[in-house]
Design an enzyme around this catalytic site. Structure first.
Site, PDB file in Angstrom:
ATOM      1  CB  SER A 141      -0.708   0.241   1.341  1.00 23.33           C
ATOM      2  OG  SER A 141      -1.580   1.174   1.450  1.00 23.33           O
ATOM      3  CE1 TYR A 154      -3.896  -1.886   6.005  1.00 22.78           C
ATOM      4  CE2 TYR A 154      -3.338   0.469   5.086  1.00 22.78           C
ATOM      5  CZ  TYR A 154      -3.664  -0.915   4.719  1.00 22.78           C
ATOM      6  OH  TYR A 154      -4.142  -1.178   3.264  1.00 22.78           O
TER       7      TYR A 154
HETATM    8  P1  NDP Z   1     -11.494  -5.545   0.468  1.00 17.93           P
HETATM    9  O1  NDP Z   1     -12.215  -5.311   1.901  1.00 17.93           O
HETATM   10  O2  NDP Z   1     -12.671  -5.182  -0.767  1.00 17.93           O
HETATM   11  O3  NDP Z   1     -11.315  -7.129   0.223  1.00 17.93           O
HETATM   12  C1  NDP Z   1     -10.473  -7.832   1.249  1.00 17.93           C
HETATM   13  C2  NDP Z   1     -10.272  -9.171   1.042  1.00 17.93           C
HETATM   14  O4  NDP Z   1      -9.663  -9.951   2.009  1.00 17.93           O
HETATM   15  C3  NDP Z   1     -11.772  -9.925   1.046  1.00 17.93           C
HETATM   16  O5  NDP Z   1     -11.857 -10.759   0.039  1.00 17.93           O
HETATM   17  C4  NDP Z   1     -11.631 -10.507   2.319  1.00 17.93           C
HETATM   18  O6  NDP Z   1     -12.474 -11.855   2.364  1.00 17.93           O
HETATM   19  C5  NDP Z   1     -10.147 -10.900   2.560  1.00 17.93           C
HETATM   20  N1  NDP Z   1      -9.829 -11.022   3.937  1.00 17.93           N
HETATM   21  C6  NDP Z   1      -9.790 -10.194   4.938  1.00 17.93           C
HETATM   22  N2  NDP Z   1      -9.420 -10.961   6.158  1.00 17.93           N
HETATM   23  C7  NDP Z   1      -9.135 -12.097   5.911  1.00 17.93           C
HETATM   24  C8  NDP Z   1      -8.900 -13.307   6.780  1.00 17.93           C
HETATM   25  N3  NDP Z   1      -8.594 -13.167   7.872  1.00 17.93           N
HETATM   26  N4  NDP Z   1      -8.878 -14.507   5.971  1.00 17.93           N
HETATM   27  C9  NDP Z   1      -8.836 -14.557   4.625  1.00 17.93           C
HETATM   28  N5  NDP Z   1      -9.505 -13.625   3.893  1.00 17.93           N
HETATM   29  C10 NDP Z   1      -9.332 -12.341   4.470  1.00 17.93           C
HETATM   30  O7  NDP Z   1     -10.646  -4.717   0.441  1.00 17.93           O
HETATM   31  P2  NDP Z   1      -9.442  -4.425  -0.806  1.00 17.93           P
HETATM   32  O8  NDP Z   1      -9.683  -5.370  -1.980  1.00 17.93           O
HETATM   33  O9  NDP Z   1      -9.301  -2.795  -1.008  1.00 17.93           O
HETATM   34  O10 NDP Z   1      -8.013  -4.845  -0.072  1.00 17.93           O
HETATM   35  C11 NDP Z   1      -7.245  -5.831  -0.684  1.00 17.93           C
HETATM   36  C12 NDP Z   1      -5.821  -5.534  -0.476  1.00 17.93           C
HETATM   37  O11 NDP Z   1      -5.282  -4.300  -0.669  1.00 17.93           O
HETATM   38  C13 NDP Z   1      -5.679  -5.377   1.400  1.00 17.93           C
HETATM   39  O12 NDP Z   1      -4.408  -6.006   1.583  1.00 17.93           O
HETATM   40  C14 NDP Z   1      -5.427  -4.020   1.527  1.00 17.93           C
HETATM   41  O13 NDP Z   1      -4.717  -3.695   2.685  1.00 17.93           O
HETATM   42  C15 NDP Z   1      -4.744  -3.607   0.117  1.00 17.93           C
HETATM   43  N6  NDP Z   1      -5.063  -2.136  -0.132  1.00 17.93           N
HETATM   44  C16 NDP Z   1      -6.154  -1.585  -0.389  1.00 17.93           C
HETATM   45  C17 NDP Z   1      -6.356  -0.271  -0.665  1.00 17.93           C
HETATM   46  C18 NDP Z   1      -7.611   0.465  -0.891  1.00 17.93           C
HETATM   47  O14 NDP Z   1      -7.784   1.689  -0.689  1.00 17.93           O
HETATM   48  N7  NDP Z   1      -9.078  -0.337  -0.921  1.00 17.93           N
HETATM   49  C19 NDP Z   1      -5.195   0.677  -1.022  1.00 17.93           C
HETATM   50  C20 NDP Z   1      -3.994  -0.159  -0.774  1.00 17.93           C
HETATM   51  C21 NDP Z   1      -3.749  -1.472  -0.624  1.00 17.93           C
HETATM   52  P3  NDP Z   1     -13.436 -12.260   3.455  1.00 17.93           P
HETATM   53  O15 NDP Z   1     -13.980 -11.159   4.049  1.00 17.93           O
HETATM   54  O16 NDP Z   1     -14.520 -13.050   2.760  1.00 17.93           O
HETATM   55  O17 NDP Z   1     -12.554 -13.337   4.225  1.00 17.93           O
HETATM   56  C1  8X3 Z   2      -4.978   1.754   1.794  1.00 16.79           C
HETATM   57  C2  8X3 Z   2      -4.826   2.982   1.479  1.00 16.79           C
HETATM   58  O1  8X3 Z   2      -4.300   5.272   2.394  1.00 16.79           O
HETATM   59  O2  8X3 Z   2      -6.036   4.053   3.438  1.00 16.79           O
HETATM   60  O3  8X3 Z   2      -3.990   0.863   1.947  1.00 16.79           O
HETATM   61  O4  8X3 Z   2      -3.815   3.455   3.800  1.00 16.79           O
HETATM   62  S1  8X3 Z   2      -4.806   3.981   2.719  1.00 16.79           S
END
Ligand code: NDP
Ligand code: 8X3
Length: 253
Positions: A141, A154
């Site tokens: 991220s 985080y």
């Molecule tokens: P979402 O919340 O849309 O998706 C997160 C996914 O992670 C879900 O499919 C969830 O599945 C899974 N997950 C969470 N906890 C667990 C667990 N304990 N076991 C198994 N699966 C898990 O978020 P994003 O798609 O945005 O996030 C994906 C990644 O990208 C993350 O690592 C996030 O930190 C990172 N990220 C996101 C950004 C943003 O602004 N959106 C920016 C930068 C990075 P389920 O709940 O079904 O288990």
């Molecule tokens: C998710 C983006 O800026 O909320 O990783 O940390 S931010």
């Protein structure tokens, strides 16, 4: 095509978008997450749309035994064809200053974003080594490049992902395994709903006044990186909405 991609966190956001895009391009999929209904719906949609093979594994990445039993249930027929791992499952929980942070929130983030990613990597790498090729994508991220107010734990977990991407690259280079760290800025997925514990009003306000990234923007980037020639690796990409200049500088209309 007969190549499998293993995607953690396929039930929403980036993971689901990657599942769609790789299936569209003929890849077979191993889809994982905790919400079984979503995994099953995605499986039946993509199977009928694209005719690809799909395995679903429903487990919590924080639970080592579940991770190992689920991955251990895959047949040799499948594991011998895994070429890509996307370590995507992850989350932020809460946004509080360091002294008022909730310990359970910290533990959820550390257990999911760092320990879960390690458990999955340890279970999948032996297949990639055996297959003498592979590509690991770690969802870092902008929070793994910079630190912002009340982002403390985080940000620390995503800095750990950044470090682990570098470390994996060094440890796996002799096996021709590529490692790419993907570092997005603000993207409109379920991320903020989870971070703000279901408070839709706060979650929606995060993306007001500018065009955030969409899940498909990240899927397209990963697909591009995954389809470079054998001798080319893209190590690290920071991908931002055009309106975002840094973790803290967002131009809102
Ligand atoms: P979402 O919340 O849309 O998706 C997160 C996914 O992670 C879900 O499919 C969830 O599945 C899974 N997950 C969470 N906890 C667990 C667990 N304990 N076991 C198994 N699966 C898990 O978020 P994003 O798609 O945005 O996030 C994906 C990644 O990208 C993350 O690592 C996030 O930190 C990172 N990220 C996101 C950004 C943003 O602004 N959106 C920016 C930068 C990075 P389920 O709940 O079904 O288990
Ligand atoms: C998710 C983006 O800026 O909320 O990783 O940390 S931010």
């Amino acid at each position: 095509m007969n190549k499998y991609i293993f995607i953690t966190g396929s039930t929403s956001g980036f993971g689901e978008a990657c599942a769609n895009l790789f299936a569209q391009n003929g890849w077979d999929l191993i889809l994982t997450g905790r919400r079984r209904d979503r995994l099953e719906n995605l499986k039946s949609k993509l199977t009928s749309q694209f005719g690809v093979k799909i395995e679903i594994l429903c487990f919590d990445v924080r639970k080592l035994k579940e991770v190992n039993e689920s991955i251990g249930s895959l047949s040799l027929e499948i594991t011998s064809k895994i070429e890509i791992l996307i370590n995507n499952a992850g989350l932020a929980v809460g946004r509080d200053p360091i002294d008022s942070g909730i310990v359970e929130d910290w533990e959820r983030m550390i257990d999911t974003n760092i320990k879960g990613l390690l458990y999955i990597t340890k279970a999948i790498v032996p297949f990639l080594k055996k297959n003498k090729k592979g590509h690991i994508f770690n969802l870092g991220s902008i929070a793994g490049k910079e630190v912002y107010p009340s982002g403390n734990v985080y940000c620390a977990t995503k800095h750990a992902v950044d470090a682990l991407s570098k470390a994996m690259r060094i440890d796996l280079v002799e096996h021709s395994i590529k490692v790419t760290n993907i570092a997005p800025g603000a993207a409109d997925t379920e991320f903020s709903i989870v971070r703000f514990k279901g408070d839709k009003e706060i979650a929606t306000s995060v993306y007001e006044g500018f065009q955030p990234l969409l899940a498909n923007d990240i899927a397209e980037t990963i697909y591009f990186v995954a389809t470079r020639p054998k001798h080319v690796t893209i190590n690290d990409l920071t991908i931002m909405p055009t309106a975002q200049a840094s973790a803290t500088v967002l131009w809102k209309e």
